[in-house]
Design an enzyme around this catalytic site. Sequence first.
Site, mmCIF file in Angstrom:
data_model
loop_
_atom_site.group_PDB
_atom_site.id
_atom_site.type_symbol
_atom_site.label_atom_id
_atom_site.label_comp_id
_atom_site.label_asym_id
_atom_site.label_seq_id
_atom_site.Cartn_x
_atom_site.Cartn_y
_atom_site.Cartn_z
ATOM 1 N N CYS A 276 9.236 19.437 -32.420
ATOM 2 C CA CYS A 276 8.988 20.228 -33.494
ATOM 3 C C CYS A 276 10.430 20.374 -34.266
ATOM 4 O O CYS A 276 11.007 21.346 -33.727
ATOM 5 C CB CYS A 276 8.036 21.559 -33.595
ATOM 6 N N GLY A 277 10.814 19.914 -35.298
ATOM 7 C CA GLY A 277 12.215 19.806 -35.783
ATOM 8 C C GLY A 277 12.403 21.269 -36.434
ATOM 9 O O GLY A 277 13.453 21.796 -36.175
ATOM 10 N N ASN A 278 11.470 21.517 -37.376
ATOM 11 C CA ASN A 278 11.613 22.677 -38.270
ATOM 12 C C ASN A 278 11.492 24.069 -37.169
ATOM 13 O O ASN A 278 12.096 25.068 -37.440
ATOM 14 C CB ASN A 278 10.651 22.839 -39.216
ATOM 15 N N HIS B 272 5.703 9.318 -35.478
ATOM 16 C CA HIS B 272 5.815 8.944 -36.927
ATOM 17 C C HIS B 272 5.403 7.491 -37.344
ATOM 18 O O HIS B 272 5.934 6.582 -36.732
ATOM 19 C CB HIS B 272 7.077 9.553 -37.186
ATOM 20 N N GLU C 48 0.923 15.969 -41.499
ATOM 21 C CA GLU C 48 1.044 16.034 -40.083
ATOM 22 C C GLU C 48 -0.214 15.952 -38.943
ATOM 23 O O GLU C 48 -0.921 16.507 -39.575
ATOM 24 C CB GLU C 48 1.711 17.413 -39.685
ATOM 25 N N CYS D 261 8.656 18.879 -42.660
ATOM 26 C CA CYS D 261 8.506 18.400 -41.234
ATOM 27 C C CYS D 261 9.970 17.821 -40.977
ATOM 28 O O CYS D 261 10.503 16.815 -41.301
ATOM 29 C CB CYS D 261 7.450 17.180 -41.161
ATOM 30 N N GLY E 80 9.924 14.526 -38.918
ATOM 31 C CA GLY E 80 9.245 13.651 -40.169
ATOM 32 C C GLY E 80 10.608 13.008 -40.943
ATOM 33 O O GLY E 80 10.573 11.843 -41.083
HETATM 34 O O1 ZDP Z 1 3.690 15.918 -33.980
HETATM 35 C C1 ZDP Z 1 3.064 16.578 -34.262
HETATM 36 O O2 ZDP Z 1 1.658 16.829 -34.004
HETATM 37 C C2 ZDP Z 1 3.494 17.620 -35.489
HETATM 38 N N1 ZDP Z 1 2.494 18.135 -36.258
HETATM 39 C C3 ZDP Z 1 4.432 18.858 -34.802
HETATM 40 C C4 ZDP Z 1 4.865 19.378 -35.889
HETATM 41 C C5 ZDP Z 1 6.265 18.748 -36.463
HETATM 42 C C6 ZDP Z 1 7.143 19.589 -37.377
HETATM 43 N N2 ZDP Z 1 6.527 19.584 -38.649
HETATM 44 C C7 ZDP Z 1 8.401 19.307 -37.488
HETATM 45 O O3 ZDP Z 1 9.146 20.135 -38.144
HETATM 46 O O4 ZDP Z 1 8.934 18.417 -36.729
HETATM 47 C C8 ZDP Z 1 6.931 20.993 -37.175
#
Ligand code: ZDP
Length: 280
Positions: A75-77, A165, A214, A223, A226
Amino acid sequence: MAIEFTKYHGLGNDFIMIDNRHTNEPILTPEQARKMCDRHFGIGADGVIFALPGQDNTDYTMRIFNSDGSEPEMCGNGIRCLALFIAEKEGIKDLKSYRIHTLAGLITPKLEGDGLVTVDMGKPQFTAASIPTTLSSPDEKVINLPLEVAGKSWLVTCVSMGNPHCVTFVENTQAIDLETIGPKFEHHVVFPQRTNTEFIEVVKPDYLKMRVWERGAGATLACGTGACAAVVAGVLTNNCDRFATVELPGGNLKIHWSEMDGKVYMTGPAERVFTGIFHV
Ligand code: ZDP
């Protein structure tokens, strides 16, 4: 049980942070996390993030549950939020890097001051097996391949940033009916682990607009993984430069896919919102 939490967000992608430093397993079940994320019956968030003790020679481990209770690898954010959350717990005000263990391997966020965090997101992966997707044979990449969704053929490029992705370039992101189309990508039979989906409009080679659906969380304001996947896909398809700003509904991220080391670097803000007690 009373659980202390702190809410953070990165460009409106919001997370409930849990201080889980005393034990190696998350103190909440996926079902409890799902309830906390509910915007009407709970606190409201896109996910719950746990700061656990480090493993494999790292400072901390990050685990995350999406708002539907599923567990993504990365999760990047969220990891920008985690870096600030940990610094606050440690009483650290200096610029500092952390080595964080995730299900996607080692990720290194660095505090830049003023709430900005730059994250070494590691190297993207491209093989169909690593996404995973059945869109091509396991060792092949998926670059600009047609995928039929909602009666339309979309050209998609797949990138793993630890999590899956599916990136598609469009004329106008505003014309996309995310709530209808997003779930059809997410649950498409070619993505056995489901997928995150990014719709990208190229404004200039160094400026992209993005809307995201997402996996496990739906339409979010931003994201991080993303945005990284979008720039990588943009470079692979000659749509953008290796340095690009990605404009999301919640604000902008700066992404750099380095030619030197093959890693992706993401810079953006994170912010504490409030602390509270939740009764589970
Ligand atoms: O891969 C997933 O199931 C995402 N929903 C994870 C969360 C990604 C996120 N939005 C990001 O910022 O990378 C938190």
